[in-house]
Write a protein that holds these residues in place. Structure first.
Motif, PDB file in Angstrom:
ATOM      1  N   CYS B 225       0.846  -1.204   0.000  1.00 44.00           N
ATOM      2  CA  CYS B 225       0.000   0.000   0.000  1.00 44.00           C
ATOM      3  C   CYS B 225       0.876   1.246   0.000  1.00 44.00           C
ATOM      4  N   ILE B 226       0.512   2.225  -0.833  1.00 48.34           N
ATOM      5  CA  ILE B 226       1.299   3.458  -0.889  1.00 48.34           C
ATOM      6  C   ILE B 226       0.605   4.594  -0.133  1.00 48.34           C
ATOM      7  N   GLY B 227      -0.488   4.270   0.532  1.00 46.71           N
ATOM      8  CA  GLY B 227      -1.162   5.273   1.367  1.00 46.71           C
ATOM      9  C   GLY B 227      -1.763   6.423   0.585  1.00 46.71           C
ATOM     10  N   CYS B 228      -2.296   6.117  -0.607  1.00 45.77           N
ATOM     11  CA  CYS B 228      -2.835   7.199  -1.442  1.00 45.77           C
ATOM     12  C   CYS B 228      -4.255   7.581  -1.026  1.00 45.77           C
ATOM     13  N   GLY B 229      -4.956   6.673  -0.349  1.00 46.02           N
ATOM     14  CA  GLY B 229      -6.296   6.994   0.137  1.00 46.02           C
ATOM     15  C   GLY B 229      -7.412   6.862  -0.882  1.00 46.02           C
ATOM     16  N   ARG B 230      -7.076   6.391  -2.090  1.00 49.29           N
ATOM     17  CA  ARG B 230      -8.131   6.245  -3.108  1.00 49.29           C
ATOM     18  C   ARG B 230      -9.249   5.312  -2.658  1.00 49.29           C
ATOM     19  N   CYS B 231      -8.854   4.257  -1.940  1.00 49.55           N
ATOM     20  CA  CYS B 231      -9.860   3.290  -1.480  1.00 49.55           C
ATOM     21  C   CYS B 231     -10.892   3.995  -0.609  1.00 49.55           C
ATOM     22  N   GLN B 265      -5.872   5.852   5.552  1.00 45.34           N
ATOM     23  CA  GLN B 265      -4.673   5.239   4.958  1.00 45.34           C
ATOM     24  C   GLN B 265      -3.575   6.274   4.746  1.00 45.34           C
ATOM     25  N   MET B 286      -4.190  -0.531   7.094  1.00 45.43           N
ATOM     26  CA  MET B 286      -5.037  -1.479   6.353  1.00 45.43           C
ATOM     27  C   MET B 286      -5.864  -2.301   7.352  1.00 45.43           C
ATOM     28  N   LYS B 289      -8.648  -0.072   8.702  1.00 48.52           N
ATOM     29  CA  LYS B 289      -9.735   0.096   7.733  1.00 48.52           C
ATOM     30  C   LYS B 289     -10.563  -1.182   7.628  1.00 48.52           C
ATOM     31  N   CYS B 316      -7.620   0.909  -6.649  1.00 53.42           N
ATOM     32  CA  CYS B 316      -6.307   0.786  -6.001  1.00 53.42           C
ATOM     33  C   CYS B 316      -5.185   0.673  -7.032  1.00 53.42           C
ATOM     34  N   PRO B 317      -4.225   1.597  -6.996  1.00 56.23           N
ATOM     35  CA  PRO B 317      -3.131   1.550  -7.977  1.00 56.23           C
ATOM     36  C   PRO B 317      -2.185   0.372  -7.731  1.00 56.23           C
ATOM     37  N   GLU B 318      -2.275  -0.217  -6.563  1.00 54.49           N
ATOM     38  CA  GLU B 318      -1.392  -1.347  -6.231  1.00 54.49           C
ATOM     39  C   GLU B 318      -2.111  -2.686  -6.361  1.00 54.49           C
ATOM     40  N   ILE B 320      -4.493  -3.910  -4.742  1.00 49.92           N
ATOM     41  CA  ILE B 320      -4.804  -4.566  -3.471  1.00 49.92           C
ATOM     42  C   ILE B 320      -6.288  -4.928  -3.481  1.00 49.92           C
TER      43      ILE B 320
END
Ligand code: FAD
Ligand code: SF4
Ligand code: SF4
Ligand code: FES
Lengths: 263, 339
Positions: B225-231, B265, B286, B289, B316-318, B320
């Motif tokens: 997780c890159i902690g972008c907060g999109r989720c 996140q 994670m 959440k 999620c860009p990763e 996940i």
């Protein structure tokens, strides 16, 4: 429709220095309060933050504030006569009945003394309501000591242990962490003892462990938590730990519950 | 009894309704997608059915209609505080069952958690009527059935969109009067998706113990997780916000206080004075959440927060996967109970 986010202005009556970076602000009070509760204090345009009510009467309330950032810097620019904005009171606070007729031990670290100060004063003024009263307060250095005059006053009736983590030669009082003093504190009648521990997370952790080691039942220990808070009313989510909202069910928790909370 | 109306008739009624209602639906915004040359489906005001995108899932949920990304709570001048008003217009939202269920989660936080109701949420929420889009089949990442997010009866009108007509089950008298005129009466039971491609077993809340919190399944997310907060921003049920104060000019005499969406996140969510932080690792966030969505909320309110819309997976860009994460929790729980 009631808008719980709207703060109301209240007047600062007085302010004074406790230590270099901690000042107490006395403001007008028109609320019914319980010791251990907090207010959302703000300067519109600057910021809003939870601040404990350190003591109160029905005329005024005190808040002891540490200058650490944007809002608190702004508050330190204010003087008696200026207005500040508040909403609240929020949180459960300490239930005084819990401690009546008991051996009361309060352990406070640093600014942690602020949220329990009202409890200390209440029983100081009503010593006949407790069997015994011990107050262990720790600060980092002698320069960090808050409520100096009051601590001296309390010592007349309460068994006060004032300790600093580190000091130079001029300090003649106790030294060492509060845990060291808990280890030697005179605790006989454990069944009738109630303990309050308030301070930085790490101090609360080890102080509570020390009491449990000494044989005190977990349900006789009370702690007060600090978490980031944006609303104080169970909406913003910041203060949540597991299914518990510190702003609603806390900040005062029984240790049986507190020890189960995993951030 | 249901009504069958032509697309033309349906649009005609929408047009009539637009006098009193602002109507929102999922809309495709061309070339605004995550990658170049892709489109973005999000909630926008619409005037007719042809503007709605019904073949794709919306990237963002409809929550921003009643809970804006950034919302001014009040403006102030030296001696006056004023709360911005909202338009008188009522609101219609075309949305899927999972999102209606998601709104119920938002209602729960804003209107039921704690002793006070959220003024700003409530005043918009009271204006809203739901026009439910019947799902023919779920999208690839949906797991609404596992989360019990697939069914609801909290709609004013349920719409089954066919190629050349719309079948309407209407529960709200106001709309019945409008749509029934000249419409053909037909037999139609509102249909819900009964099975998704993605299925996940949700661990029973009383079985989720400390071991789950301390387990090392979470470390994987610390790395991924890159902690972008999109989720969080795409989730229909994420409700968290942070206060933000703003002043205009040098003298601090005028300004505003607003709230903006917050993400558990993203750095800073739990940071206190002195930079004291409670969850610095992405894996811990994670876990926080996940537990909120499938455990903590249920303990307070008796149903899960997550409705299985699958948007967190879509965005999620990763890559996940939330259902995979739930599955891992379930494996620990099952492992524990087998011992
Ligand atoms: C229940 C409760 C009671 C409290 N009681 C008191 C009290 O009695 N007295 C008292 O002084 N304080 C009290 N506090 C703490 C007080 O709320 C904070 O000190 C307050 O938020 C400071 O606000 P500020 O705007 O001045 O600081 P901020 O500008 O918010 O900054 C505070 C510090 O945090 C850091 N920081 C801020 N935001 C971030 C971020 N996003 N990422 C990284 N670092 C960041 C800053 O660098 C700075 O060091 C209490 C808190 C709670 C929860
Ligand atoms: S957690 Fe994911 S699947 Fe569940 S409601 Fe939020 S975005 Fe949808
Ligand atoms: S969208 Fe994915 S990468 Fe971004 S914070 Fe959420 S889980 Fe982490
Ligand atoms: S402070 Fe906002 S939910 Fe507790």
């Amino acid at each position: 429709m009631n808008n719980p986010y709207l703060p109301r202005p209240i007047k600062i009556i007085d302010r004074w220095e406790e230590s270099g970076i901690d000042h107490t602000f006395r403001v007008e009070n028109d609320m019914n309060l319980i010791g251990g509760q907090f207010l959302q204090l703000s300067i519109p345009g600057v910021g809003e933050a939870p601040i404990s009510i350190s003591d109160f009467t029905d005329k005024y309330l005190d808040m002891t504030i540490r200058k650490v950032g944007k809002l608190t810097d702004g508050i330190f620019d204010l003087q008696a006569g200026d207005k500040i904005f508040v909403r609240g009171p929020y949180g459960n606070g300490f239930n005084l009945d819990q401690y009546k007729g008991k051996n009361l031990v309060i352990v406070a670290g640093g600014t942690g003394l602020a949220p329990v100060k009202n409890v200390v004063n209440y029983f100081y003024n009503n010593m006949d309501l407790v069997k015994s009263f011990t107050l262990i307060v720790g600060f980092k250095t002698p320069n960090d000591i808050l409520f100096r005059d009051e601590i001296k006053k309390w010592s007349e009736k309460i068994n006060v242990v004032l300790t600093v983590d580190s000091a130079d030669e001029s300090w003649t009082g106790e030294t060492g962490l509060v845990t060291k003093h808990i280890a030697v504190c005179d605790m006989k009648d454990l069944d009738n003892t109630e303990v309050i521990v308030v301070g930085p997370p790490i101090m609360m952790k080890f102080a509570t462990i020390e009491f449990v080691k000494r044989g005190l039942a977990e349900e006789k220990i009370w702690v007060s938590f600090e978490r980031k808070m944006s609303c104080g009313i169970g909406k913003c989510g910041h203060c949540k730990i597991d299914e518990t909202y510190v702003c609603l069910e806390g900040p005062v928790f029984n240790y049986v519950k507190a020890k189960e909370l995993i951030d | 009894m249901a009504y069958k109306v032509s697309i033309k008739q349906f649009n005609h009624v929408l047009n009539t309704l637009s006098d009193k209602y602002k109507i929102y639906g999922p809309k495709k915004i061309e070339k605004k997608g995550r990658y170049s040359d892709t489109d973005l489906v999000c909630y926008k005001p619409i005037s007719g059915l042809d503007e709605m995108e019904l073949n794709e899932k919306s990237f963002f949920s409809p929550k921003e209609i009643i809970y804006p990304i950034r919302e001014t709570l009040f403006y102030f001048t030296e001696d006056n505080v004023s709360v911005p008003s909202v338009p008188d217009e009522k609101i219609i939202i075309f949305l899927r069952p999972c999102d209606i269920n998601g709104m119920k989660r938002l209602d729960t936080i804003f209107l039921q958690n704690g002793p006070e109701q959220d003024f700003y949420y409530k005043r918009l929420r009271e204006k809203v009527k739901f026009f439910m889009i019947e799902c023919n089949e779920g999208f690839d990442s949906c797991f609404c059935v596992s989360m019990n997010g697939n069914k609801t009866d909290e709609y004013a009108v349920a719409c089954k969109f066919n190629n050349d007509n719309v079948i309407l089950n209407i529960q709200d008298e106001e709309f019945k009067a409008l749509f029934s005129e000249g419409a053909e009466e037909v037999q139609h039971e509102v249909e819900f998706v009964e099975e998704n491609k993605v299925k996940v077993e949700i661990p029973p809340v009383d079985k989720v113990t400390k071991e789950v919190f301390e387990n090392d399944i979470w470390t994987e997310y610390t790395h991924r997780c890159i902690g972008c907060g999109r989720c969080n921003t795409s989730c229909i049920t994420c409700a968290c916000f942070t206060m933000q104060d703003q002043h205009y000019g040098k003298d601090n005499k005028m300004g505003e206080r607003r709230r903006v969406w917050a993400s558990c996140q993203v750095d800073g969510y739990s940071t206190m004075a002195g930079n004291h932080d409670f969850r610095t690792k992405k894996g811990d966030r994670m876990r926080f959440k996940t537990m909120h969505k499938i455990n903590d909320f249920h303990k307070r309110f008796g149903f899960h927060m997550c409705v299985g819309c699958g948007r967190c997976d879509d965005v999620c860009p990763e890559y996940i996967s939330f259902p995979k994460c739930i599955e891992k929790v379930n494996e620990i729980v099952k492992g524990d109970s087998n011992e």
